[in-house]
Design a protein around this motif. Structure first.
Motif, short mmCIF file in Angstrom:
data_model
loop_
_atom_site.label_atom_id
_atom_site.label_comp_id
_atom_site.label_asym_id
_atom_site.label_seq_id
_atom_site.Cartn_x
_atom_site.Cartn_y
_atom_site.Cartn_z
N UNK A 70 6.57 23.39 11.32
CA UNK A 70 6.52 22.75 10.00
C UNK A 70 5.26 21.92 9.84
N UNK A 71 4.85 21.26 10.92
CA UNK A 71 3.59 20.50 10.87
C UNK A 71 2.40 21.45 10.71
N UNK A 72 2.42 22.55 11.43
CA UNK A 72 1.33 23.52 11.33
C UNK A 72 1.24 24.07 9.90
N UNK A 85 13.69 14.57 3.26
CA UNK A 85 14.44 14.25 4.47
C UNK A 85 13.87 15.01 5.67
N UNK A 86 13.56 16.29 5.49
CA UNK A 86 13.02 17.10 6.58
C UNK A 86 11.65 16.59 7.01
N UNK A 87 10.86 16.14 6.05
CA UNK A 87 9.55 15.56 6.37
C UNK A 87 9.71 14.32 7.24
N UNK A 93 10.96 12.59 14.79
CA UNK A 93 10.99 13.29 16.07
C UNK A 93 9.71 13.05 16.87
N UNK A 94 8.59 12.89 16.17
CA UNK A 94 7.32 12.63 16.84
C UNK A 94 7.40 11.35 17.66
N UNK A 95 7.90 10.29 17.05
CA UNK A 95 7.98 9.00 17.75
C UNK A 95 9.14 8.97 18.74
N UNK A 96 10.21 9.69 18.42
CA UNK A 96 11.31 9.78 19.37
C UNK A 96 10.85 10.45 20.66
N UNK A 148 10.06 3.61 11.89
CA UNK A 148 8.79 4.30 11.69
C UNK A 148 8.79 5.16 10.42
N UNK A 149 9.75 6.07 10.23
CA UNK A 149 9.74 6.84 8.98
C UNK A 149 10.04 6.00 7.75
#
Length: 322
Positions: A70-72, A85-87, A93-96, A148-149
């Motif tokens: 999704x990031x790509x 929400x998905x964003x 998840x990045x920080x987790x 964070x989000x």
């Protein structure tokens, strides 16, 4: 982002940098961590000596890797067609992954160091202790990463097409919850782990030197030192640059640092530090392979079995043709 109006910084390169890095990380990270979970969960008999922490580390890496497509997509297309929400969940998840990885690397270092100093503790240590500690880490880190989000969702509407690096920053929180969160993240996610991992590395190395003179359990102590050194290498390569730069990055966002040249250096290095933090998904499996003898033996054994099966099938096919 808010900074000096006379100071412009070209951040267009970050889209290419992010997409290229995530493409390079995705396939190796997916394969390596999937194999790691398969071997560690299904083919490792000994569940002590940090194996449980390694399993959790692989889970954290795999969760982040699965969000990379999704990031790509976003950094290649520059439009976010999915839900907000998905964003924010991918952002979370990045920080987790980052802070869970840091905690489990620290726990692996502590446990290996502790068992090196006092081998009798390793015999009495129960697997359920590691399971309980791992559950506690997930609860604490999961709750700690929620702000964070929330901070980066400032101004996000139902019609937004921006995500990730283009999310707004809530500058009104600079002297409130955000400042507290940043301080806690820097202390708990960087300063304390740096001190502990460095101490464990030096202590394990010192213990190995003493045991080498007495010729006691040298082989096992070398394995322990190799594991602790690998944990330290992954931490300093992947996470130290981000945390060193992140403090100054927030000062730029809050217009506390106003020097144009300093702003440009900090803002330019920020995407590189984030990419380094994602590379840990590919480096952590190296920790499993070179540091856990059980993991290495199982990978080699099953690899050899697969090669033998292929050779036998080829021989059978050749005999049938002849």
């Amino acid at each position: 982002m808010k900074n000096d109006s006379n100071c412009t910084n070209d951040t267009g390169f970050q889209y290419t940098l992010y997409s290229t890095t995530y493409i390079l990380v995705f396939i190796p990270g997916l394969l390596a961590n999937s194999v790691a979970l398969w071997v560690l969960c299904g083919y490792t008999n000994k569940k002590n000596k940090a194996i449980i922490f390694m399993i959790n580390l692989a889970v954290a890496d795999l969760a982040h890797v699965l969000s990379l497509p999704l990031r790509i997509y976003y950094y290649l297309i520059n439009v976010w067609p999915f839900t907000n929400f998905l964003c924010l969940f991918c952002f979370y998840l990045k920080y987790l992954n980052m802070y869970a990885s840091i905690m489990f690397l620290m726990l692996i270092s502590i446990q290996r160091c502790m068992f090196t100093i006092n081998p009798f503790k390793a015999k009495d240590w129960k697997r359920r202790y590691d399971v309980a500690i791992s559950c506690l880490v997930w609860v604490v880190i999961g709750a700690s990463c929620l702000p964070f989000p929330i901070i980066r969702s400032y101004g996000l509407s139902n019609t937004s097409v921006a995500c990730f690096a283009d999310l707004g920053m809530n500058n009104k929180m600079a002297h409130g919850p955000a400042l507290t969160m940043i301080t806690a993240a820097e202390l708990g996610g960087f300063v304390i782990p740096v001190i502990i991992i460095t101490y464990c590395t030096l202590k394990t190395r010192s213990q190995l030197k003493n045991d080498s003179l007495q010729r006691q359990n040298v082989s096992e102590k070398r394995k322990a030192l190799r594991m602790v050194l690998t944990c330290a290498a992954v931490f300093f390569i992947c996470f130290a640059p981000y945390h060193i730069n992140f403090f100054f990055y927030m000062l730029v966002n809050w217009s506390i640092i106003k020097n144009c040249s300093v702003q440009k250096v900090i803002l330019t290095f920020h995407p590189f530090s984030l990419c380094l933090a994602s590379i840990n998904c590919c480096l952590d499996p190296i920790l499993y392979y070179f540091s856990a003898s059980e993991f290495k033996n199982e990978v080699v054994r099953h690899g050899s079995t697969m090669i033998r099966v292929r050779l036998m099938s080829r021989e059978s096919a050749s005999s049938i043709r002849s």
